[in-house]
Scaffold this motif. Sequence first.
Motif, short mmCIF file in Angstrom:
data_model
loop_
_atom_site.label_atom_id
_atom_site.label_comp_id
_atom_site.label_asym_id
_atom_site.label_seq_id
_atom_site.Cartn_x
_atom_site.Cartn_y
_atom_site.Cartn_z
N ARG A 19 82.58 7.03 8.77
CA ARG A 19 81.88 8.31 8.59
C ARG A 19 82.09 8.85 7.18
N TYR A 62 71.60 1.38 3.36
CA TYR A 62 71.40 2.08 4.62
C TYR A 62 70.69 1.18 5.63
N GLY A 66 72.05 0.38 9.51
CA GLY A 66 71.51 0.95 10.74
C GLY A 66 70.05 0.68 11.01
N ASN A 68 67.41 1.69 9.33
CA ASN A 68 66.47 2.60 8.67
C ASN A 68 67.01 2.96 7.30
N TRP A 70 67.30 6.06 5.86
CA TRP A 70 67.79 7.43 5.63
C TRP A 70 69.07 7.75 6.40
N THR A 72 69.75 8.80 9.43
CA THR A 72 69.74 10.11 10.08
C THR A 72 70.46 10.14 11.42
N SER A 73 70.73 8.97 12.03
CA SER A 73 71.27 9.00 13.39
C SER A 73 72.35 7.94 13.63
N PHE A 74 73.02 7.50 12.59
CA PHE A 74 74.01 6.45 12.78
C PHE A 74 75.33 6.99 13.32
N ARG A 76 77.39 8.95 15.83
CA ARG A 76 77.18 9.31 17.24
C ARG A 76 78.42 10.01 17.79
N ALA A 81 77.17 4.31 15.65
CA ALA A 81 76.29 3.58 16.57
C ALA A 81 76.66 2.11 16.69
N SER A 205 83.79 3.13 18.17
CA SER A 205 83.31 4.21 19.02
C SER A 205 84.27 4.40 20.20
#
Length: 205
Positions: A19, A62, A66, A68, A70, A72-74, A76, A81, A205
């Motif tokens: 992160r 990037y 993940g 994509n 950008w 935006t949602s990796f 969690r 993710a 995770s």
Amino acid sequence: LCLERLLGVEVPKRAQYARVILSELGRIGEHFIWLGLQARQIAAHGLFQLVDSRREALCDIYESIGGNRWMTSFVRLGGIAADLPGGFSGRLSAFLSTVMRGVAELRAAWDGNGVWLDRARGVGTIGVAEVRSWGLSGPVARAAGVCCDLRKDEPYSAYEEFDFEVPVGLSGDVYDRYLVRVEELVQSCSIINQALRDLPDGDYS
């Protein structure tokens, strides 16, 4: 972070380091956008291309993580993710080297650019009083001389384990906001290199 604290979820150390890496990459990307727009405003097309090429390389990284460009949602709830892909450290280290070369080129070109300096020094000045009354944060606040950074003031995701400085300006003008962002690029590269060096094994995770 709020949800994780409410639920009492302990994020694995590997995910915390990941992160931090992703957060600092995001900072680098946002600063590239700001610097690129500044270059375009003074028709410094070569500098714009320099910054934009670094930004494009970041989007490629990037995508390798993940899927994509950008990110935006990796991140969690409970971690990230997926684990960082094989060969990621080497690829990212090479990218950081290009960032540092780009910083040197930017400084060499902009600090001697009279048009840029005329449009930056003493322009758009924001003082400490405005920062506090308007609730400003980030590079804008730090350029005005307010040393505020949640990574230091309220550390999260293992930021307390990394050695870095918080750049602070004096005048709060466009030039100081440029200086702060450029120095933050340097600090972000340092943080990511530390995270790569000490990246723990274990769950993501």
